[in-house]
Design an enzyme around this catalytic site. Structure first.
Site, PDB file in Angstrom:
ATOM      1  N   HIS A  16       0.827  -1.198   0.000  1.00  0.00           N
ATOM      2  CA  HIS A  16       0.000   0.000   0.000  1.00  0.00           C
ATOM      3  C   HIS A  16       0.868   1.258   0.000  1.00  0.00           C
ATOM      4  O   HIS A  16       1.764   1.406   0.819  1.00  0.00           O
ATOM      5  CB  HIS A  16      -0.916  -0.004   1.229  1.00  0.00           C
ATOM      6  CG  HIS A  16      -1.795   1.186   1.323  1.00  0.00           C
ATOM      7  ND1 HIS A  16      -2.085   1.781   2.524  1.00  0.00           N
ATOM      8  CD2 HIS A  16      -2.448   1.892   0.376  1.00  0.00           C
ATOM      9  CE1 HIS A  16      -2.887   2.804   2.308  1.00  0.00           C
ATOM     10  NE2 HIS A  16      -3.115   2.892   1.009  1.00  0.00           N
ATOM     11  N   ASP A  24       7.149   5.902 -21.173  1.00  0.00           N
ATOM     12  CA  ASP A  24       7.107   5.815 -22.630  1.00  0.00           C
ATOM     13  C   ASP A  24       8.510   5.516 -23.169  1.00  0.00           C
ATOM     14  O   ASP A  24       9.469   5.404 -22.399  1.00  0.00           O
ATOM     15  CB  ASP A  24       6.490   7.072 -23.252  1.00  0.00           C
ATOM     16  CG  ASP A  24       7.271   8.354 -22.973  1.00  0.00           C
ATOM     17  OD1 ASP A  24       8.519   8.321 -22.865  1.00  0.00           O
ATOM     18  OD2 ASP A  24       6.628   9.417 -22.896  1.00  0.00           O
TER      19      ASP A  24
END
Length: 142
Positions: A22, A30
Site C-alpha cells: 500500500h 514511454d
C-alpha cells in the site's frame, strides 16, 4: 499460464505488482523515458504500449483511495504546443476500470523525474506518444 492474468503482464511484472504494498508507486514510462538511469527496479516491456499495460494492470491492481490523486502524469513543458491525446485514452481506461479514486495530478517534468527515482519500479515500454508517462500509487484490497 494462469487464468485471469492478462497476457500482456509478464511474470516479472506480475511479481513486481505482487511485491508492492500500500502506497508503493510504479511508473509506466514511454519509449523516451530514462528508465534505466532512474530505476532501482526496472521491468522491460518492449513491444508493449502503455494503454494496453494500464488496462491489464488495473485488472489486478487497486489504486490508493487514501490520497487525493493516486495517478500522476508528466505535464507538458511550458512553451511546448503538443497536446497529449493519450491522456484521453488514460481517462477512458480509468473510468472503465471501476476504480474508486481516479483523480489525476500533473507534475512538471523534473518533479516527475525526481519522483520516479523513489518509486518501487519503473516499467519501460515502446510507447511512442509524448508525455505518456504515468505513475500509479497502489491501494489496499478490502
Amino acid at each position: 499460464m494462469l487464468k485471469k492474468i492478462p497476457q500482456s503482464l509478464s511474470p516479472e511484472l506480475v511479481k513486481v505488482l505482487m511485491e508492492m504494498g500500500h502506497g508503493d508507486e510504479i511508473v509506466l514510462g514511454d519509449g523516451n523515458f530514462p528508465g534505466s538511469s532512474h530505476a532501482n527496479n526496472l521491468v522491460r516491456c518492449d513491444g508493449l504500449m502503455i494503454p494496453e499495460l494500464l488496462e491489464s494492470i488495473l485488472e489486478v491492481f487497486t489504486l490508493d483511495t487514501y490520497v487525493g490523486c493516486p495517478i500522476s502524469l508528466m505535464e507538458v513543458v511550458k512553451g511546448d504546443s503538443y497536446t497529449p491525446e493519450i491522456w484521453d485514452t488514460y481517462k477512458r481506461i480509468l473510468e472503465e476500470s471501476g476504480e474508486e479514486n481516479i483523480n489525476i495530478e500533473h507534475l512538471d517534468r523534473f518533479a516527475f523525474y525526481e519522483r520516479s527515482k523513489q518509486v518501487y519500479a519503473i516499467v519501460t515500454t515502446s510507447e511512442k506518444s509524448l508525455y505518456a508517462n504515468i505513475i500509479l500509487k497502489k491501494g489496499v484490497i478490502l
